[in-house]
Write an enzyme that holds these catalytic residues in place. Sequence first.
Site, PDB file in Angstrom:
ATOM      1  NE  ARG A  37      -4.305  -1.220  -0.119  1.00 57.84           N
ATOM      2  CZ  ARG A  37      -4.462  -2.188  -1.032  1.00 57.84           C
ATOM      3  NH1 ARG A  37      -3.504  -2.464  -1.899  1.00 57.84           N
ATOM      4  NH2 ARG A  37      -5.592  -2.864  -1.105  1.00 57.84           N
TER       5      ARG A  37
ATOM      6  CG  HIS B 112      -3.421  -0.841  -7.388  1.00 53.02           C
ATOM      7  ND1 HIS B 112      -3.751  -0.195  -6.217  1.00 53.02           N
ATOM      8  CD2 HIS B 112      -3.481  -2.164  -7.106  1.00 53.02           C
ATOM      9  CE1 HIS B 112      -4.015  -1.101  -5.282  1.00 53.02           C
ATOM     10  NE2 HIS B 112      -3.860  -2.300  -5.796  1.00 53.02           N
TER      11      HIS B 112
END
Length: 315
Positions: A230, A278
């Site tokens: 993250r 991502h």
Amino acid sequence: MTRPPIALVTRLDAPAERAWRDHLAAALPDEDIICFADMDSGQRAAADIAIIANPDPASLALLPNLRWCHSLWAGVERLVAELPADAPPIVRLVDPELSRVMAEAVLAWAFYLHRDMPAYARQQKARQWRQLPYRPPWEKTVGVLGLGELGVAASRVLQQAGFAVEGWSRSAKGLPGMVCHHGPDGLGALLGRCDIIVCLLPLTPQTRGLLNADLLARVKAGAGLINFGRGAVLVTDDVLAALDDGRLSHAVLDVFEVEPLPPDSPLWGHPAVTVLPHVSAPTSPHTAAAVVGANIAAYRSDGRLPPVVDRQRGY
Ligand code: NAP
């Protein structure tokens, strides 16, 4: 006796939500899976399970008899932050195919750093013909931060590729063929030994801003960094400073504090940063629906849940 319906509660757009419902219905042919917006008040009152993808907490609150929720995503920091403490237990997605895909991405980008691709790309731009010294993978240590589902899968493929792999987790672990560190003291010790640092940590109050200037000052000179966990686990300005002064040689970043990465982010144009949108381990609706289906079928048969998210711990 008819089974209660299962609510599908997401913040996806309608076509994406319908596509998930179709995958889930195929995996659970004996269940009635209904998108939250299509449920009448009787169905909402009857639903005992919700399948969720970062839902609006107000929608979940309109399902008063839920016993548990199954998330379609592996990361749960948004659920932990948004859902009230007394919300039903959350089961997150643990999909072996997702772990395989993540391990593949870690291996690909570890090789990118190991084989000096960033330096050769710079040399090509400068029309420079220069052979850099080769060191085999077993002379390089890869440190994997986070030894959960994804970290263990990534560690295995890195080991198979010949790298010396060390890992770091919250609790002590013993994994075959690798040195495992744990706890706050373990991280500093590990960072000083790694040629490549792979971050696969969840975002929790303890990991937010973890890789800051203090810790980056302890990395081995010239180490490469891969962050596929993250974004907010890194302090972006501190990573940029470490890249600028050469403590880090290159960073491969797939996750960011704000996504999509804003156009004015200095990360986009930094010569020692690879920005990925991502993509390191996309969820496969096909395999994810099968995992969710198997978990719900097991619950229907014996009432047992897979491990649930620990709200206190944050993952
Ligand atoms: P997981 O199974 O829950 O494992 C988390 C690992 O992190 C565990 O080893 C845990 O230690 C360790 N950890 C947590 N807090 C820590 C702390 N304060 N200090 C040290 N270690 C700590 O999670 P996972 O399935 O491997 O997934 C990891 C993360 O990857 C997810 O949370 C998600 O954010 C991210 N992800 C990214 C993508 C992508 O496409 N980029 C895709 C899927 C997931 P213990 O073992 O001691 O508990």
